[in-house]
Motif scaffolding. Structure first.
Motif, PDB file in Angstrom:
ATOM      1  N   PHE A  82       0.833  -1.176   0.150  1.00 26.66           N
ATOM      2  CA  PHE A  82       0.085  -0.017  -0.030  1.00 26.66           C
ATOM      3  C   PHE A  82       1.004   1.368   0.129  1.00 26.66           C
ATOM      4  O   PHE A  82       2.146   1.137   0.366  1.00 26.66           O
ATOM      5  N   ALA A  83       0.319   2.218  -0.276  1.00 22.41           N
ATOM      6  CA  ALA A  83       0.956   3.710  -0.326  1.00 22.41           C
ATOM      7  C   ALA A  83      -0.060   4.644   0.121  1.00 22.41           C
ATOM      8  O   ALA A  83      -1.166   4.653  -0.298  1.00 22.41           O
ATOM      9  N   ARG A  84       0.194   5.605   0.977  1.00 23.38           N
ATOM     10  CA  ARG A  84      -0.380   6.706   1.633  1.00 23.38           C
ATOM     11  C   ARG A  84       0.161   8.057   1.450  1.00 23.38           C
ATOM     12  O   ARG A  84       1.407   7.871   2.010  1.00 23.38           O
ATOM     13  N   TYR A  85      -0.491   8.948   1.126  1.00 17.37           N
ATOM     14  CA  TYR A  85       0.301  10.364   1.213  1.00 17.37           C
ATOM     15  C   TYR A  85      -0.846  11.231   2.367  1.00 17.37           C
ATOM     16  O   TYR A  85      -2.212  11.303   1.941  1.00 17.37           O
ATOM     17  N   TYR A  86      -0.268  11.680   3.291  1.00 19.61           N
ATOM     18  CA  TYR A  86      -0.983  12.325   4.367  1.00 19.61           C
ATOM     19  C   TYR A  86      -0.891  13.928   3.907  1.00 19.61           C
ATOM     20  O   TYR A  86       0.136  14.354   3.597  1.00 19.61           O
ATOM     21  N   ILE A  87      -2.021  14.443   4.437  1.00 17.92           N
ATOM     22  CA  ILE A  87      -2.258  16.098   3.950  1.00 17.92           C
ATOM     23  C   ILE A  87      -2.323  16.848   5.521  1.00 17.92           C
ATOM     24  O   ILE A  87      -3.303  16.324   5.998  1.00 17.92           O
ATOM     25  N   GLY A  88      -1.605  17.958   5.665  1.00 19.54           N
ATOM     26  CA  GLY A  88      -1.649  18.670   6.748  1.00 19.54           C
ATOM     27  C   GLY A  88      -0.979  18.157   8.140  1.00 19.54           C
ATOM     28  O   GLY A  88      -0.327  17.048   8.047  1.00 19.54           O
ATOM     29  N   LYS A  89      -1.337  18.967   8.981  1.00 21.58           N
ATOM     30  CA  LYS A  89      -0.364  18.691  10.356  1.00 21.58           C
ATOM     31  C   LYS A  89      -1.287  18.693  11.383  1.00 21.58           C
ATOM     32  O   LYS A  89      -1.232  18.882  12.573  1.00 21.58           O
ATOM     33  N   GLU A  91      -4.965  17.363  14.005  1.00 25.29           N
ATOM     34  CA  GLU A  91      -5.243  16.262  14.653  1.00 25.29           C
ATOM     35  C   GLU A  91      -5.984  15.186  13.942  1.00 25.29           C
ATOM     36  O   GLU A  91      -5.978  14.160  14.280  1.00 25.29           O
ATOM     37  N   THR A  92      -6.572  15.826  13.063  1.00 21.66           N
ATOM     38  CA  THR A  92      -7.562  14.851  11.981  1.00 21.66           C
ATOM     39  C   THR A  92      -6.597  14.829  10.641  1.00 21.66           C
ATOM     40  O   THR A  92      -6.625  16.147   9.995  1.00 21.66           O
ATOM     41  N   LYS A  93      -5.834  13.878  10.270  1.00 17.52           N
ATOM     42  CA  LYS A  93      -5.035  14.298   8.813  1.00 17.52           C
ATOM     43  C   LYS A  93      -5.798  13.492   7.757  1.00 17.52           C
ATOM     44  O   LYS A  93      -5.840  12.091   7.771  1.00 17.52           O
ATOM     45  N   PRO A  94      -6.392  13.794   6.837  1.00 24.15           N
ATOM     46  CA  PRO A  94      -6.678  13.173   5.639  1.00 24.15           C
ATOM     47  C   PRO A  94      -5.609  12.741   4.874  1.00 24.15           C
ATOM     48  O   PRO A  94      -4.678  13.304   4.937  1.00 24.15           O
ATOM     49  N   PHE A  95      -5.809  11.546   4.215  1.00 23.40           N
ATOM     50  CA  PHE A  95      -4.823  10.840   3.228  1.00 23.40           C
ATOM     51  C   PHE A  95      -5.241  10.215   2.121  1.00 23.40           C
ATOM     52  O   PHE A  95      -6.609   9.830   2.251  1.00 23.40           O
ATOM     53  N   ILE A  96      -4.523  10.164   1.138  1.00 27.07           N
ATOM     54  CA  ILE A  96      -4.915   9.344  -0.206  1.00 27.07           C
ATOM     55  C   ILE A  96      -4.074   8.057  -0.122  1.00 27.07           C
ATOM     56  O   ILE A  96      -3.022   7.997   0.485  1.00 27.07           O
ATOM     57  N   VAL A  97      -4.940   7.018  -0.544  1.00 26.39           N
ATOM     58  CA  VAL A  97      -4.452   5.625  -0.166  1.00 26.39           C
ATOM     59  C   VAL A  97      -4.605   4.818  -1.453  1.00 26.39           C
ATOM     60  O   VAL A  97      -5.684   5.001  -2.274  1.00 26.39           O
ATOM     61  N   THR A  98      -3.777   3.979  -1.961  1.00 28.52           N
ATOM     62  CA  THR A  98      -3.738   2.953  -2.939  1.00 28.52           C
ATOM     63  C   THR A  98      -3.101   1.573  -2.355  1.00 28.52           C
ATOM     64  O   THR A  98      -2.343   1.609  -1.561  1.00 28.52           O
ATOM     65  N   GLU A  99      -3.890   0.761  -2.723  1.00 30.61           N
ATOM     66  CA  GLU A  99      -3.392  -0.727  -2.226  1.00 30.61           C
ATOM     67  C   GLU A  99      -3.542  -1.597  -3.465  1.00 30.61           C
ATOM     68  O   GLU A  99      -4.496  -1.633  -4.273  1.00 30.61           O
ATOM     69  N   PHE A 100      -2.844  -2.804  -3.457  1.00 31.95           N
ATOM     70  CA  PHE A 100      -2.673  -3.642  -4.461  1.00 31.95           C
ATOM     71  C   PHE A 100      -2.512  -5.021  -3.642  1.00 31.95           C
ATOM     72  O   PHE A 100      -1.708  -5.254  -2.959  1.00 31.95           O
TER      73      PHE A 100
END
Length: 183
Positions: A82-89, A91-100
């Motif tokens: 999997f790969a994740r990219y977190y956005i911001g700093k 207490e609630t961090k959104p992220f984009i995720v892809t998995e294979f």
């Protein structure tokens, strides 16, 4: 006993250092179950990853599923990156995720029919990590999930998962390893 106390102290101090910076780690996953009059389902999906850049983690995920509907039992196994990219700093961090995932499934019926099949699957979506302290986050992931098994049509749809992650920085992991190993 000394090592147990040192390990507990080290784990309790992890919250002082955990972040999503290069060199940090995450470990967690989700668990699910469903029961009904004629059916039962249980799944377990642990994962482990490391941050190769600030806010960018890669890792591996394992998926185990067991279900029964009437006289048909299904067990499935999946493993993949999997790969994740977190956005911001925040207490609630959104992220984009892809998995294979590489998938294997076995279906058994009480009338001695058994079918084993292999395939692939992937997910692309958005998630959030809502930190309940500096180390532990409740996580949600939603997105498009697709699976294709050999000799059958692929199928996809909306997926929603909830679980927990523990975020550890490399210094905390080194301290814990030293305390447990007695160095």
């Amino acid at each position: 006993m000394k090592y147990l106390i040192l390990s507990i102290f080290s784990l309790s101090s992890l919250s002082l250092f955990a972040q999503t910076d290069k060199g940090d780690f995450l470990v967690g996953g989700n668990v699910g179950f469903q029961t009904g009059k004629e059916s039962n389902m249980f799944n377990l999906s642990p994962n482990f990853g490391g941050f190769i850049a600030n806010n960018f983690a890669i890792g591996g995920r394992l998926s185990l599923l067991s279900s029964k509907q009437g006289d048909v039992r299904t067990s499935s196994f999946g493993i993949g990156p999997f790969a994740r990219y977190y956005i911001g700093k925040a207490e609630t961090k959104p992220f984009i995720v892809t998995e294979f995932n590489f998938l294997s499934s076995k279906i058994k019926a009480d009338n001695n029919i058994e079918i084993t099949n292999n395939g692939i699957g992937w997910l692309f979506g958005l998630g959030f990590a809502a930190f309940i302290n500096e180390t532990v986050a409740v996580e949600g992931v939603s997105g498009y999930n697709y699976a294709k098994f050999k000799d059958s049509e692929g199928d996809g749809g909306f997926a929603l998962r909830l679980g927990f992650q523990v975020y550890l920085n490399s210094r905390s992991v080194s301290n814990l390893r030293s305390n447990v190993m007695g160095n």
